[in-house]
Structures are given as structure tokens and as C-alpha cells.
Design a protein around this motif. Structure first.
Motif, mmCIF file in Angstrom:
data_model
loop_
_atom_site.group_PDB
_atom_site.id
_atom_site.type_symbol
_atom_site.label_atom_id
_atom_site.label_comp_id
_atom_site.label_asym_id
_atom_site.label_seq_id
_atom_site.Cartn_x
_atom_site.Cartn_y
_atom_site.Cartn_z
ATOM 1 N N ALA A 153 5.335 -7.377 0.580
ATOM 2 C CA ALA A 153 5.282 -6.737 -0.740
ATOM 3 C C ALA A 153 6.208 -5.523 -0.784
ATOM 4 O O ALA A 153 6.884 -5.280 -1.789
ATOM 5 C CB ALA A 153 3.850 -6.345 -1.087
ATOM 6 N N LYS A 154 6.251 -4.797 0.310
ATOM 7 C CA LYS A 154 7.134 -3.632 0.387
ATOM 8 C C LYS A 154 8.595 -4.068 0.339
ATOM 9 O O LYS A 154 9.411 -3.453 -0.352
ATOM 10 C CB LYS A 154 6.845 -2.868 1.674
ATOM 11 C CG LYS A 154 7.586 -1.572 1.813
ATOM 12 C CD LYS A 154 7.154 -0.849 3.074
ATOM 13 C CE LYS A 154 7.847 0.474 3.224
ATOM 14 N NZ LYS A 154 7.427 1.162 4.461
ATOM 15 N N LEU A 195 1.386 -6.875 3.164
ATOM 16 C CA LEU A 195 1.822 -5.543 2.746
ATOM 17 C C LEU A 195 3.299 -5.338 3.066
ATOM 18 O O LEU A 195 4.048 -4.815 2.235
ATOM 19 C CB LEU A 195 0.968 -4.482 3.444
ATOM 20 C CG LEU A 195 1.162 -3.049 3.006
ATOM 21 C CD1 LEU A 195 0.616 -2.853 1.596
ATOM 22 C CD2 LEU A 195 0.456 -2.113 3.970
ATOM 23 N N GLU A 196 3.727 -5.772 4.239
ATOM 24 C CA GLU A 196 5.129 -5.626 4.614
ATOM 25 C C GLU A 196 6.033 -6.433 3.687
ATOM 26 O O GLU A 196 7.094 -5.958 3.280
ATOM 27 C CB GLU A 196 5.338 -6.052 6.078
ATOM 28 C CG GLU A 196 4.727 -5.094 7.072
ATOM 29 C CD GLU A 196 5.251 -3.670 6.936
ATOM 30 O OE1 GLU A 196 6.480 -3.475 6.802
ATOM 31 O OE2 GLU A 196 4.428 -2.740 6.931
ATOM 32 N N ASN A 245 0.914 -5.974 -6.069
ATOM 33 C CA ASN A 245 0.275 -6.523 -4.876
ATOM 34 C C ASN A 245 0.180 -5.479 -3.772
ATOM 35 O O ASN A 245 -0.785 -5.450 -3.019
ATOM 36 C CB ASN A 245 1.022 -7.765 -4.368
ATOM 37 C CG ASN A 245 0.618 -9.020 -5.096
ATOM 38 O OD1 ASN A 245 -0.555 -9.219 -5.410
ATOM 39 N ND2 ASN A 245 1.579 -9.876 -5.378
ATOM 40 N N TYR A 246 1.182 -4.614 -3.678
ATOM 41 C CA TYR A 246 1.170 -3.559 -2.663
ATOM 42 C C TYR A 246 -0.052 -2.664 -2.840
ATOM 43 O O TYR A 246 -0.768 -2.379 -1.890
ATOM 44 C CB TYR A 246 2.464 -2.738 -2.761
ATOM 45 C CG TYR A 246 2.688 -1.794 -1.610
ATOM 46 C CD1 TYR A 246 3.233 -2.253 -0.416
ATOM 47 C CD2 TYR A 246 2.357 -0.449 -1.717
ATOM 48 C CE1 TYR A 246 3.447 -1.389 0.642
ATOM 49 C CE2 TYR A 246 2.568 0.422 -0.662
ATOM 50 C CZ TYR A 246 3.116 -0.045 0.517
ATOM 51 O OH TYR A 246 3.311 0.805 1.571
ATOM 52 N N ASN A 255 9.509 -5.094 -3.169
ATOM 53 C CA ASN A 255 9.150 -4.053 -4.142
ATOM 54 C C ASN A 255 8.121 -4.553 -5.160
ATOM 55 O O ASN A 255 8.247 -4.313 -6.362
ATOM 56 C CB ASN A 255 10.402 -3.520 -4.841
ATOM 57 C CG ASN A 255 10.169 -2.182 -5.497
ATOM 58 O OD1 ASN A 255 9.318 -1.417 -5.063
ATOM 59 N ND2 ASN A 255 10.912 -1.898 -6.544
ATOM 60 N N ASP A 256 7.100 -5.241 -4.660
ATOM 61 C CA ASP A 256 6.014 -5.772 -5.500
ATOM 62 C C ASP A 256 4.893 -4.729 -5.521
ATOM 63 O O ASP A 256 3.991 -4.745 -4.695
ATOM 64 C CB ASP A 256 5.531 -7.097 -4.925
ATOM 65 C CG ASP A 256 4.477 -7.772 -5.767
ATOM 66 O OD1 ASP A 256 3.944 -7.141 -6.694
ATOM 67 O OD2 ASP A 256 4.172 -8.949 -5.471
ATOM 68 N N LYS A 257 4.977 -3.815 -6.465
ATOM 69 C CA LYS A 257 4.067 -2.672 -6.496
ATOM 70 C C LYS A 257 2.619 -3.050 -6.797
ATOM 71 O O LYS A 257 1.694 -2.428 -6.276
ATOM 72 C CB LYS A 257 4.569 -1.637 -7.491
ATOM 73 C CG LYS A 257 5.870 -1.012 -7.053
ATOM 74 C CD LYS A 257 6.388 -0.028 -8.060
ATOM 75 C CE LYS A 257 7.721 0.530 -7.594
ATOM 76 N NZ LYS A 257 8.308 1.423 -8.571
ATOM 77 N N ASN A 315 -3.387 -12.395 0.556
ATOM 78 C CA ASN A 315 -4.364 -11.362 0.216
ATOM 79 C C ASN A 315 -5.735 -11.989 -0.014
ATOM 80 O O ASN A 315 -6.753 -11.479 0.458
ATOM 81 C CB ASN A 315 -3.896 -10.598 -1.020
ATOM 82 C CG ASN A 315 -4.811 -9.451 -1.371
ATOM 83 O OD1 ASN A 315 -5.431 -8.833 -0.516
ATOM 84 N ND2 ASN A 315 -4.896 -9.155 -2.648
#
Length: 64
Positions: free
Chosen positions: A45-46, A42-43, A53-54, A49-51, A19
Motif C-alpha cells: 500500500a505504501k 502495508l508495504e 488501505n494504508y 500510495n494507497d492511502k 487485509n
């Protein structure tokens, strides 16, 4: 994505670093390159389940 705490920590650190690289590229005017870093992060983080950073990545993508 199953993983232990250490694995999640390192994935989160990688997401933050990517990032930051994307952010620096965006500041330099290299928007296409920055979006590559943001979207790849982003993918991941998804997946883990890292909300936090997402959310930050979505903001940076929208700003770029």
C-alpha cells in the motif's frame, strides 16, 4: 511505483484481500499470522500510495 490504472486496481484488490485474510486470522486468535498479512499489505500500500488501505491496515495492526 509507476503503473497503469488496471495494475493499481489489481494491487489494491490484492491489498484488500490480504487485509481481510489478516482480519479473519486475528478473529481466530492467530495474531502472529495476521500481523504477517497486515505488514506485507502495508508495504505494498505504501509503494502504490494507497492511502485508504494504508490507514485501514495501520488500524488493524494497532488493534491486533
Amino acid at each position: 511505483m509507476a503503473g497503469n490504472d488496471k495494475s493499481l486496481f489489481f494491487h489494491g484488490a490484492f491489498i484488500s484481500a490480504s487485509n481481510n485474510k489478516g482480519y479473519i486470522l486475528d478473529l481466530k486468535g492467530e495474531v502472529d499470522s495476521s500481523l504477517i498479512y497486515f505488514n506485507e499489505s502495508l508495504e505494498l500500500a505504501k509503494k502504490i500510495n494507497d492511502k485508504n488501505n494504508y490507514a485501514e491496515l495501520l488500524y488493524n495492526i494497532g488493534k491486533a
